[in-house]
Design an enzyme around this catalytic site. Structure first.
Site, mmCIF file in Angstrom:
data_model
loop_
_atom_site.group_PDB
_atom_site.id
_atom_site.type_symbol
_atom_site.label_atom_id
_atom_site.label_comp_id
_atom_site.label_asym_id
_atom_site.label_seq_id
_atom_site.Cartn_x
_atom_site.Cartn_y
_atom_site.Cartn_z
ATOM 1 N N HIS A 79 3.242 11.822 60.764
ATOM 2 C CA HIS A 79 2.454 12.277 59.611
ATOM 3 C C HIS A 79 0.970 12.105 59.898
ATOM 4 C CE1 HIS A 79 1.758 8.109 58.132
ATOM 5 N NE2 HIS A 79 3.026 7.885 58.429
ATOM 6 N N ASP A 81 -1.437 11.792 57.568
ATOM 7 C CA ASP A 81 -2.191 11.096 56.528
ATOM 8 C C ASP A 81 -2.082 9.584 56.651
ATOM 9 O OD1 ASP A 81 0.542 11.523 55.865
ATOM 10 O OD2 ASP A 81 0.150 10.998 53.773
ATOM 11 N N ASP A 111 -0.191 3.633 62.056
ATOM 12 C CA ASP A 111 0.595 4.423 61.091
ATOM 13 C C ASP A 111 -0.182 5.664 60.684
ATOM 14 O OD1 ASP A 111 2.568 5.119 59.261
ATOM 15 O OD2 ASP A 111 1.807 3.810 57.682
ATOM 16 N N GLU A 143 2.881 12.318 53.678
ATOM 17 C CA GLU A 143 4.007 11.398 53.836
ATOM 18 C C GLU A 143 3.823 10.171 52.969
ATOM 19 O OE1 GLU A 143 6.274 7.978 55.549
ATOM 20 O OE2 GLU A 143 4.110 8.216 55.297
ATOM 21 N N GLU A 144 2.579 9.737 52.794
ATOM 22 C CA GLU A 144 2.310 8.499 52.071
ATOM 23 C C GLU A 144 2.413 8.656 50.552
ATOM 24 O OE1 GLU A 144 2.275 5.874 53.603
ATOM 25 O OE2 GLU A 144 1.338 6.045 55.560
ATOM 26 N N GLU A 168 7.181 6.698 63.848
ATOM 27 C CA GLU A 168 6.709 5.617 62.970
ATOM 28 C C GLU A 168 6.728 4.288 63.732
ATOM 29 O OE1 GLU A 168 5.540 5.521 59.933
ATOM 30 O OE2 GLU A 168 6.262 7.289 58.836
ATOM 31 N N HIS A 354 -0.471 -0.224 56.545
ATOM 32 C CA HIS A 354 -0.982 -0.397 55.175
ATOM 33 C C HIS A 354 -1.698 -1.740 54.996
ATOM 34 C CE1 HIS A 354 2.376 2.512 53.542
ATOM 35 N NE2 HIS A 354 1.785 2.954 54.639
#
Length: 381
Positions: A79, A81, A111, A143-144, A168, A354
């Protein structure tokens, strides 16, 4: 004509410096167009055919790059984003790749922009003219948040690769299953009044007490009736996340709101969960039909599993000398799995995702390049 692209570090830097935050808060949400355009240019320079697809009614884009033709092949997916960030908690510039102490720091470093930089590094070093099956690279949007990029892709694509790898951060452990995620908000509306006369009002907290009791019965039901031995927590979980209600000690509470989440295991569908929630709350909903309201908070993600008897798992396990495992977090795998056998395998630890000062440890670089090379050699040559 294949053009030379910048070094791994320079590519990595260029990807990190483009903000691609996805957020349900419209003030924080950003387009990923500049990132997708840059990534597209890199793959175009390596002789890939590239198509970018706008997600309807958004300023977000997917990219699908391809070299080779025919059926089968390999799809490497990630992803584009990132989540948003708290600037006060970061000690480094989130949009500047910082290399120190054998770690690469930056928002999206692990990520999962680093995975794209590693793919480009590998592709630039192999002879793509000799491939007999296609190599696909997919970069998705959102995706987030709602995973609309992956959802849109599977609705429109016609490709059928032999294997999909989502990069991932798994610490290069092979993942073949994960739980899903569903989130709800229950609002109970009462009638306020002075607390000295409780019968002249309807206390929303008291009604919510009955709602919670029903949910806890459901929580126990999930634990007793559904099991999957491959998970460290082998049953569907429920978490009562937050509750708010009341404004003054001497007032009957007119409004109470409860948020909760459920993480289903493979074999338990989103529809099944919705049905059983309605069943468990049916009695109290009938009693207070005009006072209890339930809604979804975010888009639900199904549980995912690529079965152990899948030929793809056996091939990748043998190729990478890894045993597959299950995790509790969510990815785009349940959506991509609909077009081809899908596994999750990527550099870096999920523990860094994150987080302030997000980083990818240097020692993942060469092993990841080796794995990507092996996968391409197996599925495309």
């Amino acid at each position: 004509m294949i053009r030379k692209i910048p070094s791994f570090i320079e590519v990595y830097k260029s990807l990190i410096q483009i903000p691609t935050i996805s957020s349900n808060n419209k003030l924080l949400d950003q387009s990923n167009k500049n990132f997708i355009d840059l990534l597209s240019n890199y793959f175009s320079d390596l002789n890939f055919s590239v198509k970018n697809y706008q997600i309807p009614h958004t300023d977000k884009y997917n990219m699908l790059a391809c070299v080779g033709s025919g059926n089968g092949g390999l799809l490497l997916s990630g992803h584009s984003d990132t989540v948003d960030f708290d600037e006060k908690k970061w000690t480094k510039d989130p949009f500047k790749l910082t290399e120190t102490n054998n770690k690469f720091y930056g928002l999206g470093a692990v990520d999962m922009k680093g995975f794209f930089a590693l793919i480009l590094e590998v592709i630039s070093s192999i002879n793509i003219k000799k491939i007999i099956k296609p190599i696909y690279i997919l970069a998705t949007a959102n995706e987030e948040t709602d995973m609309s990029g992956a959802k849109n892709f599977i609705q429109s694509t016609i490709i059928k690769p032999d294997c999909i790898i989502i990069g991932e951060p798994t610490s290069l452990k092979l993942i073949n299953a994960h739980k899903g995620h569903m989130s709800y908000s229950i609002k109970v509306i009462g009638d306020t009044g002075h607390s000295s006369n409780p019968d002249h009002g309807v206390n929303s907290i008291e009604i919510m007490h009955d709602v919670i009791r029903s949910l806890l019965i459901l929580k126990k039901y999930f634990k007793e009736e559904y099991q999957h031995p491959n998970f460290s927590i082998p049953y569907p979980t429920m978490n009562l996340s937050s509750i708010h209600g009341g404004s003054a000690i001497n007032r009957i509470c007119p409004l109470c709101i409860l948020n909760f989440e459920i993480r289903p295991i493979p074999g338990l569908t989103l529809t099944q969960i919705e049905i059983v929630i309605k069943e468990k709350l049916e009695t109290i909903m009938k009693k207070w039909s005009h006072r209890i309201f339930i809604k979804k908070l975010f888009s639900s993600v199904p549980a995912y599993e690529c079965p152990h008897n899948s030929g793809t798992i056996k091939i990748v396990e043998k190729l990478c000398q890894l045993n597959s495992a299950a995790v509790n977090y969510c990815t785009e795998a349940p959506f991509l799995q609909r077009i081809a056998p899908t596994l999750i395998l990527g550099p870096g630890s999920i523990e860094q995702a994150h987080q302030p000062d997000e980083y990818l440890e240097h020692y993942f670089i060469q092993p990841t390049k080796n794995i990507i090379t092996k996968l391409i050699n197996k599925f495309c040559y």
